[in-house]
Write a protein that holds these residues in place. Structure first.
Motif, PDB file in Angstrom:
ATOM      1  N   LYS A   1      69.507  60.833   9.852  1.00  0.00           N
ATOM      2  CA  LYS A   1      68.930  59.146   9.771  1.00  0.00           C
ATOM      3  C   LYS A   1      68.600  58.220  11.070  1.00  0.00           C
ATOM      4  O   LYS A   1      68.196  57.988  11.060  1.00  0.00           O
ATOM      5  CB  LYS A   1      70.591  58.736   9.278  1.00  0.00           C
ATOM      6  CG  LYS A   1      70.593  59.035   7.931  1.00  0.00           C
ATOM      7  CD  LYS A   1      72.540  58.301   6.887  1.00  0.00           C
ATOM      8  CE  LYS A   1      71.891  58.541   5.928  1.00  0.00           C
ATOM      9  NZ  LYS A   1      72.937  58.114   4.890  1.00  0.00           N
ATOM     10  N   VAL A   2      69.358  58.618  12.242  1.00  0.00           N
ATOM     11  CA  VAL A   2      69.454  58.742  13.525  1.00  0.00           C
ATOM     12  C   VAL A   2      67.871  59.109  13.948  1.00  0.00           C
ATOM     13  O   VAL A   2      67.173  57.888  13.998  1.00  0.00           O
ATOM     14  CB  VAL A   2      70.676  59.382  15.070  1.00  0.00           C
ATOM     15  CG1 VAL A   2      70.215  58.817  16.063  1.00  0.00           C
ATOM     16  CG2 VAL A   2      71.691  58.738  14.024  1.00  0.00           C
ATOM     17  N   ALA A   3      67.452  59.967  13.397  1.00  0.00           N
ATOM     18  CA  ALA A   3      65.993  61.097  13.751  1.00  0.00           C
ATOM     19  C   ALA A   3      64.900  59.886  12.882  1.00  0.00           C
ATOM     20  O   ALA A   3      64.094  59.555  13.855  1.00  0.00           O
ATOM     21  CB  ALA A   3      65.653  62.298  13.772  1.00  0.00           C
TER      22      ALA A   3
ATOM     23  N   VAL B   1      59.461  71.286   5.182  1.00  0.00           N
ATOM     24  CA  VAL B   1      59.393  69.968   5.094  1.00  0.00           C
ATOM     25  C   VAL B   1      57.995  69.925   4.196  1.00  0.00           C
ATOM     26  O   VAL B   1      57.025  70.985   4.402  1.00  0.00           O
ATOM     27  CB  VAL B   1      58.782  69.542   6.394  1.00  0.00           C
ATOM     28  CG1 VAL B   1      58.304  68.334   6.799  1.00  0.00           C
ATOM     29  CG2 VAL B   1      60.416  69.574   8.183  1.00  0.00           C
ATOM     30  N   ALA B   2      58.036  68.446   3.562  1.00  0.00           N
ATOM     31  CA  ALA B   2      56.526  68.137   2.452  1.00  0.00           C
ATOM     32  C   ALA B   2      56.411  67.087   2.685  1.00  0.00           C
ATOM     33  O   ALA B   2      56.697  66.219   2.912  1.00  0.00           O
ATOM     34  CB  ALA B   2      56.741  68.684   1.637  1.00  0.00           C
TER      35      ALA B   2
ATOM     36  N   ARG C   1      59.598  65.012   4.003  1.00  0.00           N
ATOM     37  CA  ARG C   1      60.775  64.927   3.105  1.00  0.00           C
ATOM     38  C   ARG C   1      61.505  66.223   4.078  1.00  0.00           C
ATOM     39  O   ARG C   1      60.543  66.996   3.996  1.00  0.00           O
ATOM     40  CB  ARG C   1      61.549  64.823   1.724  1.00  0.00           C
ATOM     41  CG  ARG C   1      60.810  63.541   1.526  1.00  0.00           C
ATOM     42  CD  ARG C   1      60.970  63.461  -0.206  1.00  0.00           C
ATOM     43  NE  ARG C   1      60.172  62.365  -0.787  1.00  0.00           N
ATOM     44  CZ  ARG C   1      61.108  61.143  -1.353  1.00  0.00           C
ATOM     45  NH1 ARG C   1      62.476  61.839  -1.490  1.00  0.00           N
ATOM     46  NH2 ARG C   1      60.263  60.004  -2.314  1.00  0.00           N
ATOM     47  N   VAL C   2      62.841  65.968   3.584  1.00  0.00           N
ATOM     48  CA  VAL C   2      62.867  67.092   5.239  1.00  0.00           C
ATOM     49  C   VAL C   2      64.383  67.790   3.891  1.00  0.00           C
ATOM     50  O   VAL C   2      64.923  67.222   3.802  1.00  0.00           O
ATOM     51  CB  VAL C   2      63.495  67.259   6.250  1.00  0.00           C
ATOM     52  CG1 VAL C   2      63.825  68.326   7.258  1.00  0.00           C
ATOM     53  CG2 VAL C   2      62.185  66.673   7.131  1.00  0.00           C
TER      54      VAL C   2
ATOM     55  N   CYS D   1      64.450  61.107   3.880  1.00  0.00           N
ATOM     56  CA  CYS D   1      63.057  60.619   4.005  1.00  0.00           C
ATOM     57  C   CYS D   1      62.224  59.857   4.413  1.00  0.00           C
ATOM     58  O   CYS D   1      62.470  58.948   4.834  1.00  0.00           O
ATOM     59  CB  CYS D   1      63.442  60.303   2.376  1.00  0.00           C
ATOM     60  SG  CYS D   1      61.439  59.872   1.422  1.00  0.00           S
ATOM     61  N   PHE D   2      61.014  60.555   4.907  1.00  0.00           N
ATOM     62  CA  PHE D   2      60.591  59.253   5.967  1.00  0.00           C
ATOM     63  C   PHE D   2      59.442  58.321   5.440  1.00  0.00           C
ATOM     64  O   PHE D   2      58.753  59.271   4.643  1.00  0.00           O
ATOM     65  CB  PHE D   2      59.332  60.105   7.118  1.00  0.00           C
ATOM     66  CG  PHE D   2      60.768  61.043   8.062  1.00  0.00           C
ATOM     67  CD1 PHE D   2      60.963  60.063   9.312  1.00  0.00           C
ATOM     68  CD2 PHE D   2      61.252  61.892   8.537  1.00  0.00           C
ATOM     69  CE1 PHE D   2      62.169  61.073   9.787  1.00  0.00           C
ATOM     70  CE2 PHE D   2      61.703  62.558   8.716  1.00  0.00           C
ATOM     71  CZ  PHE D   2      61.970  61.906   9.789  1.00  0.00           C
ATOM     72  N   VAL D   3      59.626  57.307   4.803  1.00  0.00           N
ATOM     73  CA  VAL D   3      58.465  56.843   4.435  1.00  0.00           C
ATOM     74  C   VAL D   3      57.555  55.923   5.138  1.00  0.00           C
ATOM     75  O   VAL D   3      58.524  54.055   5.036  1.00  0.00           O
ATOM     76  CB  VAL D   3      59.274  55.639   3.436  1.00  0.00           C
ATOM     77  CG1 VAL D   3      58.418  55.049   1.973  1.00  0.00           C
ATOM     78  CG2 VAL D   3      59.962  56.898   2.237  1.00  0.00           C
ATOM     79  N   SER D   4      56.600  55.810   5.423  1.00  0.00           N
ATOM     80  CA  SER D   4      56.504  54.799   6.799  1.00  0.00           C
ATOM     81  C   SER D   4      54.833  54.826   6.148  1.00  0.00           C
ATOM     82  O   SER D   4      54.035  54.275   6.790  1.00  0.00           O
ATOM     83  CB  SER D   4      56.350  55.986   8.405  1.00  0.00           C
ATOM     84  OG  SER D   4      55.635  57.408   7.713  1.00  0.00           O
ATOM     85  N   HIS D   5      53.599  56.187   5.863  1.00  0.00           N
ATOM     86  CA  HIS D   5      52.455  55.737   5.874  1.00  0.00           C
ATOM     87  C   HIS D   5      52.174  54.751   4.788  1.00  0.00           C
ATOM     88  O   HIS D   5      53.297  54.439   3.607  1.00  0.00           O
ATOM     89  CB  HIS D   5      51.685  57.388   5.303  1.00  0.00           C
ATOM     90  CG  HIS D   5      52.048  58.113   6.191  1.00  0.00           C
ATOM     91  ND1 HIS D   5      50.894  58.099   7.343  1.00  0.00           N
ATOM     92  CD2 HIS D   5      52.582  59.091   6.675  1.00  0.00           C
ATOM     93  CE1 HIS D   5      51.119  59.335   8.176  1.00  0.00           C
ATOM     94  NE2 HIS D   5      52.026  59.406   7.713  1.00  0.00           N
ATOM     95  N   ALA D   6      50.838  53.757   4.928  1.00  0.00           N
ATOM     96  CA  ALA D   6      50.363  52.711   3.979  1.00  0.00           C
ATOM     97  C   ALA D   6      50.458  53.382   2.744  1.00  0.00           C
ATOM     98  O   ALA D   6      50.240  53.200   1.808  1.00  0.00           O
ATOM     99  CB  ALA D   6      50.122  51.753   4.377  1.00  0.00           C
TER     100      ALA D   6
END
Length: 435
Positions: free
Chosen positions: A85-87, A374-375, A383-384, A395-400
């Motif tokens: 979460k920090v990452a 990692v997918a 997601r990891v 879960c990285f939700v960053s791309h538009a």
């Protein structure tokens, strides 16, 4: 508590959260015994970390209760989850190298260079490590200048490859050409002109390149001269992927004619035709040194003996086309149109985990050295999952728009103690995260 049956105690303690369960263990001897019950902590792991196993939702990856201290596992996962979460807040760099979607990516981890290909007819050589340092020096502001080298085609870029320690690059395009480039100058050193339709993929080994395309051809090239070594015509429909395997000893091509063909990596001679799929073959991956896994639009994977061409296993479970593969320490991971990633044991062919948090198709998979999964997905997320428990860590939700490709750079390649996650998207963005 002593007068209550054990089953009743378990029901009562089962309603407590992890913090309350831990505090209950310090009240008295009887509550301490109840609060250390492995089954209770297994339940908390499953509830709090969305634990999932393919064989049964309550089966912890074949680990028996008596063999695993689930309380310790809970706190270990919680600590790792906090780290992730920090990452997730440590978004180090972002570049917009393209005006349209990024379709493919190749990374040289040691040199800190990424090559991206796009539907805007260009490929970009991105020194992401340098740009990351620039952003850190400017206290979080975007770098004032991005020195990305542009490589130009006259059609959509379908595949890119960095080689020779990122000094050279290979690209293929819908303009029916493949090209070899000098990354430092952006000069084209060879044009591989021989296809009559879209070139879908390119790979390199030594001074040899191999391409495939929608003209049903696979062609080997001498990159020093740009001349053809061999033109292979065994496929009868579009060829979408080709790659060198086993250190260049073989090549494998994947076609919409429902087959994959294993070729001699030296002269292009066909060795095996792997033709038991019932729909197009999308990907192939070498596992366990002498086994080949193919993924198909028939929703199946197949395991082959690379030496004999014999089909050893048919791996079923996906409900959509299987689009991507990545080797794992125990076998292979597969991503699908059904929005799931499955982990398979090789050579048994057993599905050991189903990771199903995506709401759209999986576009790419990467398995770092520690075995994490990692997918990237068309639902815009990356997601990891933990390599042991298969719990989703972040879960990285960053791309538009849809995330298209992902890779992980190990700490010894980054210059500090943190790994980097690199992702690209159909929004034209390239992103760097510290993990």
């Amino acid at each position: 508590m002593d007068v209550l049956p054990h089953d009743i105690q378990r029901l009562i303690f089962g309603e407590l959260d992890a913090s309350s369960l831990g505090r209950a263990g310090s009240v008295c001897a009887s509550t301490r015994t109840a609060a250390l019950d492995n089954a209770l902590w297994r339940h908390r792991v499953q509830q709090d970390f969305t634990f999932m196993d393919s064989r049964h939702p309550l089966t912890p990856l074949s680990v028996n209760d008596r063999d695993q201290l689930w309380k310790g596992m809970y706190h270990g996962i919680a600590e790792r989850l906090h780290t992730w979460k920090v990452a997730n807040r440590n978004h180090l760099a972002i570049t917009y190298p393209h005006k349209r979607s990024i379709t493919c990516m190749s990374a040289d981890h040691r040199q800190g260079i990424v090559l991206t290909g796009s539907a805007d007819f260009t490929a970009s050589v991105i020194p992401w490590r340098t740009q990351e340092r620039e952003k850190q020096q400017e206290d979080g502001r975007p770098p004032t200048k991005q020195n990305n080298t542009k490589l130009h085609h006259k059609g959509k870029i379908s595949c890119v490859k960095l080689f020779d320690e990122a000094q050279r690059a290979a690209t293929s395009s819908y303009d029916k050409l493949a090209k070899i480039w000098d990354c430092s100058t952006g000069a084209c050193t060879a044009t591989l002109d021989g296809h009559t339709n879209n070139v879908k993929c390119i790979d390199t080994h030594g001074n040899t390149a191999v391409t495939c395309g929608w003209d049903n051809l696979v062609i080997m090239w001498d990159m020093r001269t740009g001349q053809q070594i061999a033109k292979m015509k065994e496929h009868i429909y579009y060829v979408n992927k080709v790659k060198f395997v086993d250190d260049g000893k073989y090549m494998v091509s994947c076609s919409d004619d429902c087959s994959a063909i294993v070729w001699d990596g030296r002269d292009g001679r066909p060795i095996h035709c792997l033709a038991q799929h019932t729909n197009g073959v999308n990907a192939a991956e070498l596992v366990m040194h002498d086994k080949l896994v193919t993924a198909s639009e028939d929703n199946r994977l197949m395991l082959w003996d690379l030496n004999t061409g014999t089909c050893l296993q048919k791996l079923t479970g996906h409900s959509g086309s299987v689009t991507s593969l990545a080797p794992t320490p125990t076998g292979v991971a597969s991503g699908s149109y059904d929005g799931t990633v499955r982990c398979w044991d090789i050579p048994s062919g057993e599905c050991t985990a189903v990771l199903n948090k995506f709401s759209d198709m999986v576009s790419d998979i990467c398995v770092p050295r520690d075995g994490s999964i990692v997918a990237a997905s068309y639902d815009k997320s990356v997601r990891v999952w933990d390599p042991i428990t298969r719990c989703m860590l972040v879960c990285f939700v960053s791309h538009a728009q849809s995330a298209s490709a992902v890779t992980v750079v190990e700490p010894e390649m980054t210059g500090d103690k943190h790994r980097r996650l690199l992702s690209t998207g159909h929004d034209g963005q390239f992103r760097v995260w510290t993990i």
